[in-house]
Write a protein that holds these residues in place. Structure first.
Motif, PDB file in Angstrom:
ATOM      1  N   ARG A  22       0.838  -1.196   0.000  1.00  0.00           N
ATOM      2  CA  ARG A  22       0.000   0.000   0.000  1.00  0.00           C
ATOM      3  C   ARG A  22       0.869   1.240   0.000  1.00  0.00           C
ATOM      4  O   ARG A  22       1.895   1.286   0.699  1.00  0.00           O
ATOM      5  N   SER A  23       0.475   2.242  -0.763  1.00  0.00           N
ATOM      6  CA  SER A  23       1.103   3.560  -0.664  1.00  0.00           C
ATOM      7  C   SER A  23       0.143   4.472   0.094  1.00  0.00           C
ATOM      8  O   SER A  23      -1.045   4.542  -0.229  1.00  0.00           O
ATOM      9  N   ILE A  24       0.663   5.144   1.102  1.00  0.00           N
ATOM     10  CA  ILE A  24      -0.163   5.948   2.008  1.00  0.00           C
ATOM     11  C   ILE A  24       0.463   7.334   2.133  1.00  0.00           C
ATOM     12  O   ILE A  24       1.652   7.468   2.430  1.00  0.00           O
ATOM     13  N   GLU A  25      -0.343   8.362   1.913  1.00  0.00           N
ATOM     14  CA  GLU A  25       0.116   9.741   2.047  1.00  0.00           C
ATOM     15  C   GLU A  25      -0.652  10.432   3.159  1.00  0.00           C
ATOM     16  O   GLU A  25      -1.873  10.475   3.155  1.00  0.00           O
ATOM     17  N   GLU A  26       0.088  10.959   4.123  1.00  0.00           N
ATOM     18  CA  GLU A  26      -0.514  11.726   5.223  1.00  0.00           C
ATOM     19  C   GLU A  26       0.555  12.678   5.737  1.00  0.00           C
ATOM     20  O   GLU A  26       1.540  12.244   6.339  1.00  0.00           O
ATOM     21  N   SER A  27       0.356  13.970   5.489  1.00  0.00           N
ATOM     22  CA  SER A  27       1.406  14.935   5.781  1.00  0.00           C
ATOM     23  C   SER A  27       1.827  14.919   7.242  1.00  0.00           C
ATOM     24  O   SER A  27       3.022  14.880   7.571  1.00  0.00           O
ATOM     25  N   GLN A  28       0.843  14.930   8.151  1.00  0.00           N
ATOM     26  CA  GLN A  28       1.113  14.922   9.584  1.00  0.00           C
ATOM     27  C   GLN A  28       0.495  13.673  10.210  1.00  0.00           C
ATOM     28  O   GLN A  28      -0.466  13.118   9.663  1.00  0.00           O
ATOM     29  N   PRO A  29       1.016  13.219  11.343  1.00  0.00           N
ATOM     30  CA  PRO A  29       0.444  12.027  11.971  1.00  0.00           C
ATOM     31  C   PRO A  29      -1.048  12.179  12.208  1.00  0.00           C
ATOM     32  O   PRO A  29      -1.501  13.174  12.803  1.00  0.00           O
ATOM     33  N   GLY A  30      -1.829  11.230  11.695  1.00  0.00           N
ATOM     34  CA  GLY A  30      -3.274  11.333  11.789  1.00  0.00           C
ATOM     35  C   GLY A  30      -3.944   9.979  11.696  1.00  0.00           C
ATOM     36  O   GLY A  30      -3.328   8.947  12.008  1.00  0.00           O
TER      37      GLY A  30
ATOM     38  N   THR B 194       6.119 -10.762   8.549  1.00  0.00           N
ATOM     39  CA  THR B 194       6.572  -9.793   9.552  1.00  0.00           C
ATOM     40  C   THR B 194       7.067  -8.536   8.840  1.00  0.00           C
ATOM     41  O   THR B 194       8.187  -8.098   9.038  1.00  0.00           O
ATOM     42  N   PHE B 195       6.179  -7.943   8.043  1.00  0.00           N
ATOM     43  CA  PHE B 195       6.567  -6.871   7.140  1.00  0.00           C
ATOM     44  C   PHE B 195       5.375  -5.942   6.962  1.00  0.00           C
ATOM     45  O   PHE B 195       4.257  -6.393   6.699  1.00  0.00           O
ATOM     46  N   ASP B 196       5.578  -4.629   7.100  1.00  0.00           N
ATOM     47  CA  ASP B 196       4.484  -3.661   6.984  1.00  0.00           C
ATOM     48  C   ASP B 196       3.910  -3.583   5.572  1.00  0.00           C
ATOM     49  O   ASP B 196       2.711  -3.338   5.406  1.00  0.00           O
ATOM     50  N   ALA B 197       4.751  -3.727   4.551  1.00  0.00           N
ATOM     51  CA  ALA B 197       4.328  -3.610   3.149  1.00  0.00           C
ATOM     52  C   ALA B 197       3.599  -2.293   2.895  1.00  0.00           C
ATOM     53  O   ALA B 197       2.628  -2.234   2.148  1.00  0.00           O
ATOM     54  N   ALA B 198       4.083  -1.220   3.516  1.00  0.00           N
ATOM     55  CA  ALA B 198       3.458   0.097   3.378  1.00  0.00           C
ATOM     56  C   ALA B 198       4.516   1.133   3.021  1.00  0.00           C
ATOM     57  O   ALA B 198       5.545   1.239   3.692  1.00  0.00           O
ATOM     58  N   ILE B 199       4.262   1.860   1.953  1.00  0.00           N
ATOM     59  CA  ILE B 199       5.128   2.963   1.542  1.00  0.00           C
ATOM     60  C   ILE B 199       4.476   4.246   2.028  1.00  0.00           C
ATOM     61  O   ILE B 199       3.333   4.549   1.660  1.00  0.00           O
ATOM     62  N   LEU B 200       5.174   4.977   2.860  1.00  0.00           N
ATOM     63  CA  LEU B 200       4.612   6.190   3.455  1.00  0.00           C
ATOM     64  C   LEU B 200       5.212   7.433   2.816  1.00  0.00           C
ATOM     65  O   LEU B 200       6.426   7.521   2.611  1.00  0.00           O
ATOM     66  N   LYS B 201       4.339   8.402   2.515  1.00  0.00           N
ATOM     67  CA  LYS B 201       4.810   9.749   2.199  1.00  0.00           C
ATOM     68  C   LYS B 201       4.328  10.664   3.320  1.00  0.00           C
ATOM     69  O   LYS B 201       3.132  10.767   3.589  1.00  0.00           O
ATOM     70  N   THR B 202       5.269  11.305   3.985  1.00  0.00           N
ATOM     71  CA  THR B 202       4.955  12.160   5.125  1.00  0.00           C
ATOM     72  C   THR B 202       5.619  13.523   4.936  1.00  0.00           C
ATOM     73  O   THR B 202       6.499  13.699   4.086  1.00  0.00           O
ATOM     74  N   GLU B 203       5.202  14.462   5.757  1.00  0.00           N
ATOM     75  CA  GLU B 203       5.828  15.787   5.783  1.00  0.00           C
ATOM     76  C   GLU B 203       6.004  16.223   7.229  1.00  0.00           C
ATOM     77  O   GLU B 203       5.676  17.344   7.612  1.00  0.00           O
TER      78      GLU B 203
END
Length: 326
Positions: free
Chosen positions: A6-14, A112-121
């Protein structure tokens, strides 16, 4: 088996970050407490270690802890301070052509792997990378064009220090150049031995051999597999073929005249690509980090996914892992 990325975009923790943590927390907690809660540092010890070694990240840490529930065990886990042992395989290399890039295979157990690509700011710094434990990263790139990636260092020693994924997150949040990244990697204590390769926007690179029981060693190696200056854990080296993989990569970089595409293709075939998933060392993904346009490309045999820092989109990819050969 199929592995869904999964690719997940969330600028600030939410809520997206909280949801990801909630989904994986039962597995995280089981792994973190497998030796008993008393085997892990207390919250006070975690607090002091973070404030001493990575004070800049502490406000972010507190925000995420509160976001996910704020329990004692969650706070201790998210500090990444003195976690249980964990081992991985992995190969990585710097392509030193006109447009340098870092390419790596991540070899680990798919369950045992998140499999998540995060874009954060977070803290005003845009970062794209492969998540580990929500706060940590296995590899990533920031908006200054700085890239970092890890491999296991092939040693059994464990000491007082942080899990390396949080150290990579710290580097990408607060560093812009190779020299800044190397200084941080040499300063922050790591609980096991890892090799971290750094590439910056000007094409300068280094590989840092981190260890819990000796000073970090800074090298100009463009390649890292699963040993450091020499093999110190012979059975692990034989099982993972770390020396053979290192030689193979060095030969491709120095003795063979290959195109970028041909070099990348070697990561999708043996000896670099592994199907030892049942043994916990199968190649889950190949990541290519390009500093020219600040972009992550994920590769698998027969599939690819482009994730630029500008134009990043949320999506999913279901990848069918090949049958294990071990």
């Amino acid at each position: 088996m199929a592995l869904v990325f999964r690719s997940i975009e969330e600028s600030q923790p939410g809520p997206k970050l909280a949801g990801l943590f909630s989904e994986y927390w039962p597995a995280y907690r089981k792994w973190w407490a497998r030796e008993g809660y008393s085997a892990r540092p207390t919250y006070r010890e975690c607090f002091r270690a973070l404030k001493q070694h990575m004070p800049e990240i502490f406000p972010l840490y507190e925000e995420v802890v509160e976001l996910v529930g704020g329990s004692d065990s969650q706070a201790r886990f998210l500090s990444f301070y003195c976690p249980p042992k964990y081992l991985s395989g992995c190969s990585q290399a710097i392509w030193r052509g006109d447009t340098p890039f870092l390419v790596r295979n991540y070899d680990y157990h798919p369950r045992t792997f998140d499999a998540a690509i995060l874009k954060t700011e977070w803290a005003g710094r845009r970062v794209v990378g492969m998540s580990d434990g929500v706060l940590g990263l296995l590899d990533g790139i920031n908006d200054a064009g700085l890239v970092v990636s890890l491999t296991f260092g092939g040693r059994t020693q464990v000491g007082l220090g942080f899990g390396v994924p949080l150290i990579l997150r710290y580097v990408l949040q607060f560093c812009e150049t190779r020299d800044e990244a190397v200084a941080a990697l040499a300063r922050i204590p790591c609980h096991m031995s890892y090799n971290v390769t750094v590439l910056d926007s000007k094409g300068r690179y280094a590989t840092v051999y981190m260890a819990p029981d000796r000073e970090a060693v800074i090298t100009d190696q463009p390649v890292a597999t699963n040993h450091q200056a020499a093999v110190e854990w012979s059975s692990h080296a034989r099982f993972t073929a770390t020396v053979e993989r290192e030689r193979f990569l060095l030969q491709r970089l120095t003795l063979h005249s290959e195109s970028e595409s041909r070099f990348l293709d070697t990561f999708l075939r043996p000896p670099l690509y592994s199907t030892a998933f049942n043994a916990g060392f199968g190649t889950l993904y190949t990541a290519v980090y390009r500093i020219s346009d600040i972009k992550l490309s994920l590769l698998w045999p027969g599939a690819s996914w482009e994730l630029p820092i500008n134009g990043f989109t949320e999506s999913t990819r279901s990848i069918q892992l090949p049958v294990s050969d071990k």
